[in-house]
Design a protein around this motif. Structure first.
Motif, PDB file in Angstrom:
ATOM      1  N   GLY A 162       0.781  -1.229   0.000  1.00 24.99           N
ATOM      2  CA  GLY A 162       0.000   0.000   0.000  1.00 24.99           C
ATOM      3  C   GLY A 162       0.809   1.273   0.000  1.00 24.99           C
ATOM      4  N   LYS A 163       2.151   1.171  -0.076  1.00 24.26           N
ATOM      5  CA  LYS A 163       3.013   2.353  -0.038  1.00 24.26           C
ATOM      6  C   LYS A 163       3.903   2.415  -1.285  1.00 24.26           C
ATOM      7  CE  LYS A 163       1.736   4.022   3.936  1.00 24.26           C
ATOM      8  NZ  LYS A 163       1.053   5.338   4.021  1.00 24.26           N
ATOM      9  N   ALA A 164       3.831   3.553  -1.980  1.00 33.13           N
ATOM     10  CA  ALA A 164       4.661   3.806  -3.156  1.00 33.13           C
ATOM     11  C   ALA A 164       5.627   4.946  -2.853  1.00 33.13           C
ATOM     12  CB  ALA A 164       3.774   4.148  -4.352  1.00 33.13           C
ATOM     13  N   VAL A 165       6.509   5.235  -3.811  1.00 38.88           N
ATOM     14  CA  VAL A 165       7.520   6.281  -3.635  1.00 38.88           C
ATOM     15  C   VAL A 165       7.351   7.353  -4.713  1.00 38.88           C
ATOM     16  CG1 VAL A 165       9.980   6.816  -3.567  1.00 38.88           C
ATOM     17  CG2 VAL A 165       9.159   4.645  -2.639  1.00 38.88           C
ATOM     18  N   CYS A 166       7.191   8.584  -4.253  1.00 39.94           N
ATOM     19  CA  CYS A 166       7.178   9.754  -5.127  1.00 39.94           C
ATOM     20  C   CYS A 166       8.452  10.542  -4.866  1.00 39.94           C
ATOM     21  CB  CYS A 166       5.953  10.626  -4.860  1.00 39.94           C
ATOM     22  SG  CYS A 166       5.929  12.191  -5.775  1.00 39.94           S
ATOM     23  N   MET A 167       9.165  10.908  -5.919  1.00 41.41           N
ATOM     24  CA  MET A 167      10.409  11.657  -5.769  1.00 41.41           C
ATOM     25  C   MET A 167      10.284  13.011  -6.454  1.00 41.41           C
ATOM     26  SD  MET A 167      13.287   8.672  -6.287  1.00 41.41           S
ATOM     27  CE  MET A 167      12.651   8.207  -7.890  1.00 41.41           C
ATOM     28  N   LEU A 168      10.607  14.055  -5.705  1.00 38.73           N
ATOM     29  CA  LEU A 168      10.678  15.401  -6.252  1.00 38.73           C
ATOM     30  C   LEU A 168      12.153  15.730  -6.466  1.00 38.73           C
ATOM     31  CD1 LEU A 168       8.053  17.237  -4.017  1.00 38.73           C
ATOM     32  CD2 LEU A 168       7.692  15.888  -6.102  1.00 38.73           C
TER      33      LEU A 168
END
Length: 245
Positions: free
Chosen positions: A51-57
């Protein structure tokens, strides 16, 4: 050797970046919310926990490269390669590539090259980078509206890699999903857990980030003082296999 004609200039492949500063903040976001954002691409997020993904800025100061000097900001997500079964955990992350969802730049040549060669979602924006102090800051404005104000605190120095390491990026433009093979090296990197302060504006992209749960504490941040990279020809996903673009 393959080449592309962009705004009357010949761009030879692979495209090389010889020196850049790269700053990254990685965030844990809800996988279902990230899937909703990326539904148009046909790709699925990788899950480091169920249920957890990674978003990178990411914000970058390109000082020397084949596409001239420019500033860039990116909203990216770690995704599984097409056709790969979900296995939440380290294996999902180990095989993941970076899907580039939004990629504003501040110069027209790199915009045309990025869109024309690889299908990167580049668009013009005002990108104010403040890199002179140990604290690295990026302020992005689009259409007269603030999108994001991101400040990274310095971390601990990390050993540099030996040579160029393979990296995979994914793009989607005009109904076509592509993979972009790249290699990158990093020198002068500093990494730490947390380390980011973020403020969102009133632009639609800011609203999208808020729906992912930002602002919140970053998983980690990194600042690389001297990065180099090269980008090869994109290949197209036809729903079953990758084909030459």
């Amino acid at each position: 050797m393959a080449s592309h004609l962009i705004q009357g200039r010949t761009v030879e492949m692979p495209v090389r970046i010889r020196d850049a500063t790269v700053c990254t903040a990685a965030y844990a976001v809800r996988a279902d919310s990230a899937r909703a954002v990326l539904a148009y691409s046909g790709l699925d997020v990788a899950e480091f926990l169920p249920g957890k993904a990674v978003c990178m800025l990411v914000f970058v100061d390109y000082r020397d490269g084949d596409l001239d000097t420019y500033h860039e900001f990116g909203v990216t997500f770690l995704v599984r390669p097409p056709g790969v079964k979900a296995t939440p955990g380290l294996s999902d992350i180990r095989n993941a590539g970076a899907f580039v969802h939004w990629l504003p730049v501040d110069q027209g040549f790199t915009l045309s090259a990025g869109r024309g060669i690889w299908g990167f979602p580049k668009e013009l924006a005002e990108i104010d980078l403040r890199l002179a102090s140990p604290y690295k800051r990026c302020i992005v404005r689009k259409d007269g509206r603030m999108v994001v104000d991101l400040l990274l605190r310095p971390g601990l120095p990390m050993p540099g890699g030996s040579g160029l390491m393979p990296v995979t990026a994914y793009t989607h433009q005009d109904g076509v999903t592509r993979t972009v093979p790249a290699r990158a090296s990093f020198a002068g990197a500093r990494v730490r857990p947390g380390g980011a302060l973020i403020r969102l504006g009133n632009h639609p992209v800011a609203k999208e980030l808020s729906e992912l749960g930002l602002p919140k504490r970053a998983l980690f941040t990194s600042v690389t003082g001297h990065a180099a990279a090269e980008f090869g020809e994109a290949t197209v996903w036809d729903g079953a296999a990758w084909e030459g673009a």
